[in-house]
Design a protein around this motif. Structure first.
Motif, short mmCIF file in Angstrom:
data_model
loop_
_atom_site.label_atom_id
_atom_site.label_comp_id
_atom_site.label_asym_id
_atom_site.label_seq_id
_atom_site.Cartn_x
_atom_site.Cartn_y
_atom_site.Cartn_z
N GLU A 1 0.94 -1.03 -0.10
CA GLU A 1 -0.15 0.17 -0.01
C GLU A 1 0.80 1.31 0.09
O GLU A 1 0.24 2.41 -0.38
CB GLU A 1 -0.72 -0.10 1.18
CG GLU A 1 -2.00 -1.12 1.21
CD GLU A 1 -2.88 -1.10 2.58
OE1 GLU A 1 -3.92 -1.68 2.39
OE2 GLU A 1 -2.48 -0.46 3.42
N PRO B 1 5.26 3.28 -4.14
CA PRO B 1 5.04 4.10 -5.22
C PRO B 1 4.34 3.42 -6.54
O PRO B 1 4.91 2.20 -6.80
CB PRO B 1 6.25 4.96 -5.55
CG PRO B 1 7.11 4.21 -5.28
CD PRO B 1 6.81 3.28 -4.24
N GLU B 2 3.82 3.79 -7.50
CA GLU B 2 3.40 3.28 -8.36
C GLU B 2 4.08 2.83 -9.31
O GLU B 2 5.29 3.43 -9.40
CB GLU B 2 2.22 4.24 -9.47
CG GLU B 2 1.78 3.89 -10.54
CD GLU B 2 0.80 4.71 -11.38
OE1 GLU B 2 0.25 4.52 -12.44
OE2 GLU B 2 0.79 5.78 -10.72
N GLY B 3 4.16 1.79 -10.05
CA GLY B 3 5.14 0.93 -10.74
C GLY B 3 4.96 -0.56 -10.89
O GLY B 3 3.93 -1.00 -10.23
N GLN C 1 -5.23 -2.55 -4.25
CA GLN C 1 -5.65 -1.76 -5.55
C GLN C 1 -7.31 -1.70 -5.76
O GLN C 1 -7.56 -0.84 -6.47
CB GLN C 1 -5.02 -2.49 -6.71
CG GLN C 1 -3.59 -2.49 -6.94
CD GLN C 1 -2.95 -3.10 -7.91
OE1 GLN C 1 -3.59 -2.93 -9.26
NE2 GLN C 1 -2.14 -4.25 -8.07
N ARG D 1 -10.86 -0.03 -5.16
CA ARG D 1 -11.15 1.26 -5.13
C ARG D 1 -12.61 1.42 -5.33
O ARG D 1 -13.23 0.91 -6.42
CB ARG D 1 -10.54 2.33 -6.02
CG ARG D 1 -9.11 2.24 -5.99
CD ARG D 1 -8.52 3.12 -4.80
NE ARG D 1 -6.87 3.23 -4.92
CZ ARG D 1 -6.05 2.46 -4.64
NH1 ARG D 1 -6.26 1.22 -3.86
NH2 ARG D 1 -4.67 2.68 -4.65
N LYS E 1 -8.84 7.11 -8.39
CA LYS E 1 -7.50 7.25 -8.09
C LYS E 1 -6.61 6.08 -8.90
O LYS E 1 -7.19 5.17 -9.24
CB LYS E 1 -7.18 7.14 -6.50
CG LYS E 1 -8.05 8.30 -5.82
CD LYS E 1 -7.65 8.08 -4.19
CE LYS E 1 -8.30 9.21 -3.43
NZ LYS E 1 -7.95 8.94 -1.98
N ALA E 2 -5.31 6.49 -9.07
CA ALA E 2 -4.41 5.76 -9.50
C ALA E 2 -4.28 4.26 -8.59
O ALA E 2 -4.47 4.22 -7.50
CB ALA E 2 -3.14 6.20 -9.51
N PRO E 3 -4.29 3.22 -9.57
CA PRO E 3 -4.52 1.75 -8.78
C PRO E 3 -3.30 1.43 -7.86
O PRO E 3 -3.26 0.52 -7.07
CB PRO E 3 -4.41 0.58 -9.79
CG PRO E 3 -3.88 1.58 -11.03
CD PRO E 3 -3.98 2.99 -10.99
N GLY E 4 -2.12 2.18 -8.00
CA GLY E 4 -1.15 1.96 -7.04
C GLY E 4 -0.15 0.91 -7.70
O GLY E 4 0.17 0.70 -8.80
N ALA E 5 0.79 0.22 -6.78
CA ALA E 5 1.86 -0.71 -7.08
C ALA E 5 1.12 -1.92 -7.91
O ALA E 5 0.35 -2.40 -7.38
CB ALA E 5 2.72 -0.91 -5.92
N ALA E 6 1.67 -2.43 -8.72
CA ALA E 6 1.23 -3.49 -9.64
C ALA E 6 2.24 -4.61 -9.24
O ALA E 6 3.51 -4.25 -9.17
CB ALA E 6 1.09 -3.23 -11.18
#
Length: 467
Positions: free
Chosen positions: A86, A89-91, A121, A123, A131-136
């Motif tokens: 959680e 960072p996004e990536g 992820q 939401r 919002k952006a889904p976050g780390a993949a």
């Protein structure tokens, strides 16, 4: 959008998952730049602690670190990896191999931790900007990505249904959700509406829902034509005012979740159909609103159920067991091999075990043992409660066969379960008295609707039904 694993790519960031007890030992095996950076930033492998380590040329991260705590801490923490995911960072991330101590996740817990990562992820953004889904995460080697993604999709379905306000998730919309699921998997869905409930001898479903603008109904979904017969019954009270025994405002605020049983059995049905389990599945959902109007059922009324048993109404706020009773009777007439009901039924269950545990009742000890065995594996905690026969007299008033709200307040969850068992007949029966809500955010579980017990049941079905 339902979270899924990321496709493998060359620029994925390698994530090292470090046990707190062996963190310093692992750092001693790393290049000075990595070890020095981690120590300078106080990385010690604690749960939820993450750190990006920059590449020597400054072009981006060389790796990422996530703490996995120690065994004692993990015993008190579901979805340990999610606590760190959680915060990343996004990536796109890929887990390091465990050969050098860089992946502390036990093999047996890997799919559970991947499920938790994907659920970070989730939401519920129907009413606000997404919002952006976050780390993949790239699916680790050895993980059945399709199976994990199926569990995630089912949990997202359950959460979305519970989180949606009653204005947009009444009986009409709950019916539409069931029909959408049926179409997706080639199932059939039949609906009995309003006055037809009386003609089809489902009188208590009609009595509870007749005061609402949205018509009461019974949703009947069927899938599969061979194998053991499994029937799921879910309480679909889309909003509960308490009826004429009106709830106070403080108790009414969360009543959009009173259809959490139906949301959970639909999620479970999705798991079963996606996995193509060799069963004959039936899902019954009595979908109503418990409203206040001139034709609302009243305290003191005596209702006659589909089974023929009469029920004295001592509190109109104990309506869930009434609609379930007719559905359970109908289910038992089909002689299923296993009958399971799920409902946000009693506050007494929450007093007994809190919001995080799903108490359940089982007529067969073997079924209870199977569920207990899979609950930990699936990070889906449950707790068995007893069908305590000596309490049967508590649900028997003087004027009718049964009492829907025994006086005294003792053993409220047990007496409700005993009430339902009267209508399950001779079927092998399990009942889950769930909460369906996370009151405060936790890893992979934001505040709001949540599925309870469904993954544990799904994992136990092969043993319970000899699949």
């Amino acid at each position: 959008m339902t979270p899924v694993f990321a496709a493998p790519c060359d620029n994925a960031i390698v994530l090292y998952v470090i046990d707190q007890a062996s963190c310093e030992t692992w750092l001693q095996t790393q290049p000075d730049q990595v070890a020095g950076w981690a120590r300078a930033h106080g990385f010690k492998g604690a749960i939820g602690q993450v750190l990006l380590v920059p590449a020597s040329d400054g072009t981006g991260p060389a790796m990422a670190l996530a703490g996995y705590g120690n065994a004692a801490q993990r015993a008190c923490q579901r979805f340990t990896l999610a606590a760190g995911a959680e915060k990343l960072p996004e990536g796109i991330y890929t887990l390091a191999s465990g050969g050098d101590g860089g992946n502390a996740i036990p093999e047996a817990a890997l799919e559970q931790e991947c499920f938790g990562w994907l659920m970070t992820q989730y939401r519920f953004d129907r009413y606000k900007e997404a919002k952006a889904p976050g780390a993949a995460l790239v699916a680790p080697e050895g993980v059945d990505a399709k199976a994990v993604e199926s569990l995630v999709a089912a949990e997202c379905l359950t959460r979305d249904l519970i989180n949606t306000p009653a204005a947009d998730m009444g009986p009409d919309q709950l019916q539409a959700a069931a029909e959408d699921l049926a179409r997706e998997f080639g199932a059939t869905a039949q609906v009995t509406l309003d006055q037809d409930l009386l003609e089809q001898n489902l009188p208590m479903i009609h009595a509870v829902g007749r005061a609402a603008t949205a018509r009461p109904r019974l949703i009947d979904l069927r899938w599969g034509d061979s194998g053991p017969r499994l029937t799921l019954v879910g309480k679909g009270v889309c909003f509960d005012t308490g009826g004429l025994n009106l709830k106070p405002g403080s108790s009414m605020g969360l009543m959009k979740k009173d259809m959490g049983g139906s949301a959970t059995v639909l999620g479970l049905a999705r798991m079963i159909m996606a996995a193509e389990l060799p069963v004959q599945l039936r899902v019954l959902i009595p979908a109503v609103e418990n409203a206040v109007s001139g034709n609302a059922f009243r305290p003191g009324d005596v209702l006659t159920s589909r089974k023929g048993l009469t029920v004295e109404i001592n509190n109109t706020d104990a309506e869930g067991r009434l609609v379930l009773a007719d559905a359970l009777t109908l289910a038992d007439e089909d002689t299923p091999d296993l009958l399971i009901s799920m409902a946000t039924l009693t506050g007494a269950a929450r007093v007994a075990v809190g919001p995080d545990l799903a108490p359940f009742y089982a007529s067969a000890d073997a079924d209870a043992a199977a569920i207990a065995g899979t609950a930990g594996q699936m990070a889906d905690p449950v707790w068995r409660m007893p069908f305590h026969d000596p309490y049967e007299t508590m649900i028997e008033p003087g004027i009718a066969d049964l009492d829907n709200a025994p006086a005294g307040g003792f053993a409220g969850s047990i007496t409700a379960a005993l009430f339902l068992r009267r209508f399950a007949g001779s079927s092998r029966y399990m009942h889950f008295d769930i909460y369906g809500w996370t009151p405060s955010a936790a890893p992979a579980r934001p505040k709001g609707g949540v599925g309870q017990g469904a993954r544990a049941i799904f994992a136990a079905l092969p043993e319970m039904l000899n699949l």
